[in-house]
Design a protein around this motif. Structure first.
Motif, short mmCIF file in Angstrom:
data_model
loop_
_atom_site.label_atom_id
_atom_site.label_comp_id
_atom_site.label_asym_id
_atom_site.label_seq_id
_atom_site.Cartn_x
_atom_site.Cartn_y
_atom_site.Cartn_z
N ALA A 1 0.84 -1.20 0.00
CA ALA A 1 0.00 0.00 0.00
C ALA A 1 0.87 1.25 0.00
O ALA A 1 1.94 1.27 0.61
N ASP A 2 0.39 2.28 -0.69
CA ASP A 2 1.01 3.59 -0.61
C ASP A 2 0.74 4.13 0.80
O ASP A 2 -0.42 4.30 1.18
N PHE A 3 1.79 4.39 1.56
CA PHE A 3 1.58 4.75 2.97
C PHE A 3 0.82 6.05 3.14
O PHE A 3 0.14 6.26 4.15
N LEU A 4 0.88 6.95 2.15
CA LEU A 4 0.11 8.18 2.22
C LEU A 4 -1.39 7.92 2.26
O LEU A 4 -2.15 8.68 2.85
N GLU A 5 -1.79 6.83 1.63
CA GLU A 5 -3.21 6.50 1.53
C GLU A 5 -3.62 5.35 2.44
O GLU A 5 -4.79 5.00 2.53
N MET A 6 -2.69 4.77 3.12
CA MET A 6 -2.95 3.54 3.88
C MET A 6 -3.84 3.80 5.10
O MET A 6 -3.63 4.74 5.87
N ALA B 1 9.73 0.22 -0.37
CA ALA B 1 8.62 1.10 -0.72
C ALA B 1 7.35 0.28 -0.91
O ALA B 1 7.38 -0.84 -1.42
N THR B 2 6.23 0.83 -0.51
CA THR B 2 4.88 0.27 -0.52
C THR B 2 4.71 -0.87 0.51
O THR B 2 3.64 -1.44 0.61
#
Length: 251
Positions: free
Chosen positions: A96-101, A150-151
């Motif tokens: 997952a993109d941590f900004l959106e997680m 990343a992710t």
């Protein structure tokens, strides 16, 4: 080399597939009695059916449920007659993109990948201390806990935490003759990596990062698990064994 595992009681979590399945098979081949733990009964039953000696015993457990996890030590003693080794292999790695997680997913990763190790290790260690015979705990972590990826921020953080938990427990429990070690796999050709292994271009790109120029096969983790499960490793504790074809060794 006879590792002296015949008759030993071993718990392997996440045993229905991948590295956990390979570990359970390897330990059973060395004569150990294995409590194979996972959420999927059908896969566990299939694993047990493959074992002609009848030394792999399936047990369904949700690693997010701390009471179920805590009970595993007692279940192993009841079903196997003894408990000598725990292989904490169960884990989840949602990308997952941590900004959106959603942080609920972060919490779930920590529950499965860190808290379950702590809960089961504590229950097993209490048993080891009570018997006075010591025991071995092996935590399957990841090179993502060493380098980060990343992710996979939650996964990387959880595996790093598991590495430090390994070292702390090793230092605390050595006086009880309890050895706590970790194995940090790199790229293994398991079901979890099917996207990589089924796509030639993606596979080629992944393999270029590995000095050995290949992904490992799941059964390649077996000998190391068996060694660390044995009394041959009684003076080995607090170690993190990287098995990654040289990936973390290069600049």
């Amino acid at each position: 080399m006879d590792l002296g595992l015949t008759g030993c009681g071993v718990i392997v979590t996440g045993a229905s597939k991948g590295l956990g399945r390979a570990a359970a098979r390897a330990l059973a081949a060395e004569g150990a009695n294995v409590l194979a733990v996972a959420r999927t009964a059908a896969s566990l039953d299939e694993l047990a059916a493959e074992n002609a000696a009848g030394t792999i015993h399936p047990h369904v457990c949700d690693m997010r449920d701390r009471e179920q996890v805590r009970a595993l030590a007692a279940v192993a003693v009841e079903r196997l007659g003894r408990l000598d080794v725990v292989v904490n292999n169960a884990g989840i790695a949602p990308a997952a993109d941590f900004l959106e997680m959603d942080m609920s997913l972060f919490d779930e990763v920590m529950e499965v990948n860190v808290a379950s190790i702590a809960v089961l290790s504590q229950a097993a260690a209490r048993h080891f201390v009570a018997t006075g015979e010591g025991g071995r705990i092996i935590n399957v972590v990841s090179i993502s806990g060493i380098l980060g990826k990343a992710t996979l921020a939650a996964y990387s953080a959880s595996k790093s935490a598991a590495i430090q938990l390994t070292r702390a427990l090793a230092a605390e429990w050595a006086r009880h003759d309890i050895q706590v070690n970790a194995i940090a796999p790199g790229a293994f050709a398991t079901e979890a990596q099917s996207y990589v292994t089924s796509n030639p271009d993606v596979l080629a790109k992944r393999v270029r990062k590995i000095p050995a120029r290949r992904m490992a096969q799941p059964d390649e983790i077996g000998p190391l698990v068996c060694f660390l499960s044995s009394t041959s490793a009684k003076f080995v504790t607090g170690a993190v064994y990287v098995i990654d074809g040289g990936e973390t060794a290069k600049i």
